[in-house]
Design a protein around this motif. Structure first.
Motif, PDB file in Angstrom:
ATOM      1  N   ARG A  55       0.853  -1.186   0.000  1.00 48.47           N
ATOM      2  CA  ARG A  55       0.000   0.000   0.000  1.00 48.47           C
ATOM      3  C   ARG A  55       0.888   1.235   0.000  1.00 48.47           C
ATOM      4  NH1 ARG A  55      -2.800   1.352   5.814  1.00 48.47           N
ATOM      5  NH2 ARG A  55      -0.892   1.569   7.014  1.00 48.47           N
ATOM      6  N   MET A  56       0.343   2.351  -0.506  1.00 46.75           N
ATOM      7  CA  MET A  56       1.117   3.591  -0.579  1.00 46.75           C
ATOM      8  C   MET A  56       0.219   4.776  -0.276  1.00 46.75           C
ATOM      9  SD  MET A  56       1.724   4.010  -4.649  1.00 46.75           S
ATOM     10  CE  MET A  56       0.364   4.028  -5.786  1.00 46.75           C
ATOM     11  N   TRP A  57       0.842   5.873   0.145  1.00 53.29           N
ATOM     12  CA  TRP A  57       0.143   7.126   0.409  1.00 53.29           C
ATOM     13  C   TRP A  57       1.131   8.273   0.240  1.00 53.29           C
ATOM     14  CZ3 TRP A  57       1.916   3.814   4.008  1.00 53.29           C
ATOM     15  CH2 TRP A  57       2.728   4.315   5.014  1.00 53.29           C
ATOM     16  N   GLY A  58       0.608   9.487   0.238  1.00 56.87           N
ATOM     17  CA  GLY A  58       1.459  10.649  -0.035  1.00 56.87           C
ATOM     18  C   GLY A  58       1.890  10.661  -1.497  1.00 56.87           C
ATOM     19  N   THR A  59       1.008  10.193  -2.350  1.00 56.54           N
ATOM     20  CA  THR A  59       1.336   9.964  -3.761  1.00 56.54           C
ATOM     21  C   THR A  59       0.801  11.075  -4.655  1.00 56.54           C
ATOM     22  OG1 THR A  59      -0.677   8.671  -3.968  1.00 56.54           O
ATOM     23  CG2 THR A  59       1.337   7.463  -3.478  1.00 56.54           C
ATOM     24  N   ARG A  60       1.099  10.928  -5.950  1.00 57.50           N
ATOM     25  CA  ARG A  60       0.583  11.822  -6.991  1.00 57.50           C
ATOM     26  C   ARG A  60      -0.253  10.995  -7.955  1.00 57.50           C
ATOM     27  NH1 ARG A  60       6.592  13.919  -7.696  1.00 57.50           N
ATOM     28  NH2 ARG A  60       6.638  15.373  -5.948  1.00 57.50           N
ATOM     29  N   ILE A  61      -1.150  11.659  -8.651  1.00 54.57           N
ATOM     30  CA  ILE A  61      -1.960  10.963  -9.652  1.00 54.57           C
ATOM     31  C   ILE A  61      -1.013  10.348 -10.687  1.00 54.57           C
ATOM     32  CG2 ILE A  61      -3.696  11.256 -11.471  1.00 54.57           C
ATOM     33  CD1 ILE A  61      -4.886  13.518  -9.760  1.00 54.57           C
ATOM     34  N   GLY A  62      -1.213   9.076 -10.959  1.00 55.16           N
ATOM     35  CA  GLY A  62      -0.372   8.343 -11.908  1.00 55.16           C
ATOM     36  C   GLY A  62       0.671   7.460 -11.243  1.00 55.16           C
ATOM     37  N   ASP A  63       1.007   7.720  -9.973  1.00 54.21           N
ATOM     38  CA  ASP A  63       1.947   6.845  -9.257  1.00 54.21           C
ATOM     39  C   ASP A  63       1.348   5.450  -9.149  1.00 54.21           C
ATOM     40  OD1 ASP A  63       3.776   8.887  -8.851  1.00 54.21           O
ATOM     41  OD2 ASP A  63       3.240   9.223  -6.747  1.00 54.21           O
ATOM     42  N   GLY A  64       2.217   4.462  -9.061  1.00 55.11           N
ATOM     43  CA  GLY A  64       1.750   3.087  -8.933  1.00 55.11           C
ATOM     44  C   GLY A  64       2.621   2.299  -7.978  1.00 55.11           C
ATOM     45  N   VAL A  65       2.089   1.177  -7.529  1.00 47.07           N
ATOM     46  CA  VAL A  65       2.844   0.239  -6.701  1.00 47.07           C
ATOM     47  C   VAL A  65       2.549  -1.154  -7.253  1.00 47.07           C
ATOM     48  CG1 VAL A  65       1.022   0.032  -4.943  1.00 47.07           C
ATOM     49  CG2 VAL A  65       3.408  -0.478  -4.339  1.00 47.07           C
ATOM     50  N   GLU A  66       3.594  -1.984  -7.279  1.00 43.07           N
ATOM     51  CA  GLU A  66       3.468  -3.323  -7.863  1.00 43.07           C
ATOM     52  C   GLU A  66       3.936  -4.365  -6.867  1.00 43.07           C
ATOM     53  OE1 GLU A  66       4.961  -5.828 -11.780  1.00 43.07           O
ATOM     54  OE2 GLU A  66       5.998  -3.988 -11.226  1.00 43.07           O
ATOM     55  N   LEU A  67       3.190  -5.457  -6.808  1.00 38.00           N
ATOM     56  CA  LEU A  67       3.558  -6.602  -5.977  1.00 38.00           C
ATOM     57  C   LEU A  67       3.207  -7.861  -6.746  1.00 38.00           C
ATOM     58  CD1 LEU A  67       4.398  -7.633  -3.041  1.00 38.00           C
ATOM     59  CD2 LEU A  67       1.947  -7.867  -2.683  1.00 38.00           C
ATOM     60  N   ARG A  68       4.208  -8.634  -7.094  1.00 42.36           N
ATOM     61  CA  ARG A  68       4.030  -9.893  -7.840  1.00 42.36           C
ATOM     62  C   ARG A  68       3.154  -9.726  -9.079  1.00 42.36           C
ATOM     63  NH1 ARG A  68       3.305 -14.499  -3.167  1.00 42.36           N
ATOM     64  NH2 ARG A  68       5.371 -14.255  -2.284  1.00 42.36           N
ATOM     65  N   GLY A  69       3.436  -8.702  -9.851  1.00 45.97           N
ATOM     66  CA  GLY A  69       2.720  -8.476 -11.105  1.00 45.97           C
ATOM     67  C   GLY A  69       1.377  -7.792 -10.950  1.00 45.97           C
ATOM     68  N   ARG A  70       0.959  -7.542  -9.744  1.00 43.43           N
ATOM     69  CA  ARG A  70      -0.310  -6.848  -9.498  1.00 43.43           C
ATOM     70  C   ARG A  70      -0.008  -5.380  -9.223  1.00 43.43           C
ATOM     71  NH1 ARG A  70      -4.067 -10.735  -9.063  1.00 43.43           N
ATOM     72  NH2 ARG A  70      -3.420 -12.779  -8.357  1.00 43.43           N
ATOM     73  N   VAL A  71      -0.581  -4.491 -10.026  1.00 46.15           N
ATOM     74  CA  VAL A  71      -0.294  -3.061  -9.932  1.00 46.15           C
ATOM     75  C   VAL A  71      -1.538  -2.311  -9.475  1.00 46.15           C
ATOM     76  CG1 VAL A  71       0.421  -1.008 -11.214  1.00 46.15           C
ATOM     77  CG2 VAL A  71       1.437  -3.226 -11.762  1.00 46.15           C
ATOM     78  N   ALA A  72      -1.320  -1.365  -8.577  1.00 44.54           N
ATOM     79  CA  ALA A  72      -2.381  -0.429  -8.175  1.00 44.54           C
ATOM     80  C   ALA A  72      -1.887   0.964  -8.517  1.00 44.54           C
ATOM     81  CB  ALA A  72      -2.649  -0.545  -6.681  1.00 44.54           C
ATOM     82  N   ARG A  73      -2.720   1.751  -9.184  1.00 40.93           N
ATOM     83  CA  ARG A  73      -2.348   3.120  -9.586  1.00 40.93           C
ATOM     84  C   ARG A  73      -3.266   4.140  -8.932  1.00 40.93           C
ATOM     85  NH1 ARG A  73       1.890   3.766 -12.672  1.00 40.93           N
ATOM     86  NH2 ARG A  73       2.428   2.091 -14.082  1.00 40.93           N
TER      87      ARG A  73
END
Length: 194
Positions: free
Chosen positions: A83-101
Motif C-alpha cells: 500500500r502507498m500514500w502521499g502519492t501523486r496521480i499516476g503513481d503506482g505500486v506493484e507486488l508480484r505483477g499486481r499493480v495499483a495506480r
C-alpha cells in the motif's frame, strides 16, 4: 371459563415445537472474521475481505518523491499486499505483477493498495514503487517470518497476590458437611469470627 381457555391456548403455543425457516447461506463464511484464506484470497481486496483488519507491516520505504510504501502481511489470511500514500496521480505500486495506480485526487489523498497474493511464512516479498513523473522503479523487499500470531501479554499493574490454598470440605464429628474452608476451620466459625 375464558381464562381457562386462554391459559390452555397459551400453554399449547409454548409446548408445541415451532418450525423455523432453514438458515440461508451467508455471502461470507464469518460475520466477524476474514472471508478468505491463502489462495482463496488471491487477487482480492484486503479491505473487502477483512484481511486488512489487523495486518503486520513487514517494512516501509520512503520514495524519492516523498511517497511512502509499505509491505503488509496478514497471518490470519496468509496473504501480503503493498500500500502507498502521499502519492501523486499516476503513481503506482506493484507486488508480484499486481499493480495499483493512483487515478484521481481522492486516491492521492488516501491509501491505495494492490490486490492480495497468497504468501507462506519464509517467503521473500518484493514491492516496487512506479513514479508517475519519470524516474526508475524503486523496489524493496522483506521476508515473512514463520512465527505464530502474537498474543499481547497482560499488563502488570502492581505486586502479585500470593496464591491461596483451595478450599477443603469440613465436617463435624458425625460426618455431616459444614461447608468449605481454606484453613480447615469450619465455615460457620470462619464467618462468625469475621
Amino acid at each position: 371459563m375464558s381464562a381457562l381457555v386462554f391459559g390452555a391456548v397459551l400453554l399449547s403455543l409454548l409446548l408445541v415445537p415451532h418450525r423455523s425457516e432453514p438458515a440461508r447461506p451467508s455471502a461470507f463464511p464469518s460475520a466477524t472474521g476474514p472471508s478468505c484464506r491463502d489462495t482463496d484470497c488471491e487477487g482480492r481486496d484486503p479491505a473487502v475481505t477483512k484481511c486488512g483488519d489487523a495486518p503486520e507491516t513487514l517494512t516501509e520505504h520512503l520514495t524519492s518523491t516523498g511517497a511512502s510504501v509499505q509491505l503488509r502481511y496478514s497471518r490470519v489470511c496468509g496473504t501480503s499486499w503493498a500500500r502507498m500514500w502521499g502519492t501523486r496521480i499516476g503513481d503506482g505500486v506493484e507486488l508480484r505483477g499486481r499493480v495499483a495506480r493512483v487515478n484521481n485526487r481522492a486516491e492521492a489523498d488516501t491509501y491505495v493498495h494492490t490486490p492480495m497474493t497468497a504468501t507462506r511464512p519464509g517467503t521473500v516479498v518484493q514491492a516496487c514503487f512506479l513514479p508517475a513523473t519519470g524516474g526508475g522503479r524503486e523496489c524493496f523487499e522483506s521476508a515473512v517470518d514463520g512465527r505464530p500470531p502474537s498474543v499481547p501479554a497482560p499488563a502488570v499493574t502492581g505486586m502479585a497476590t500470593p496464591l491461596r490454598p483451595l478450599p477443603t470440605p469440613t465436617t463435624d464429628p458425625s460426618g455431616r458437611s459444614l461447608g468449605l474452608s481454606a484453613s480447615g476451620t469450619p465455615l460457620l466459625a470462619t464467618l462468625l469470627v469475621r
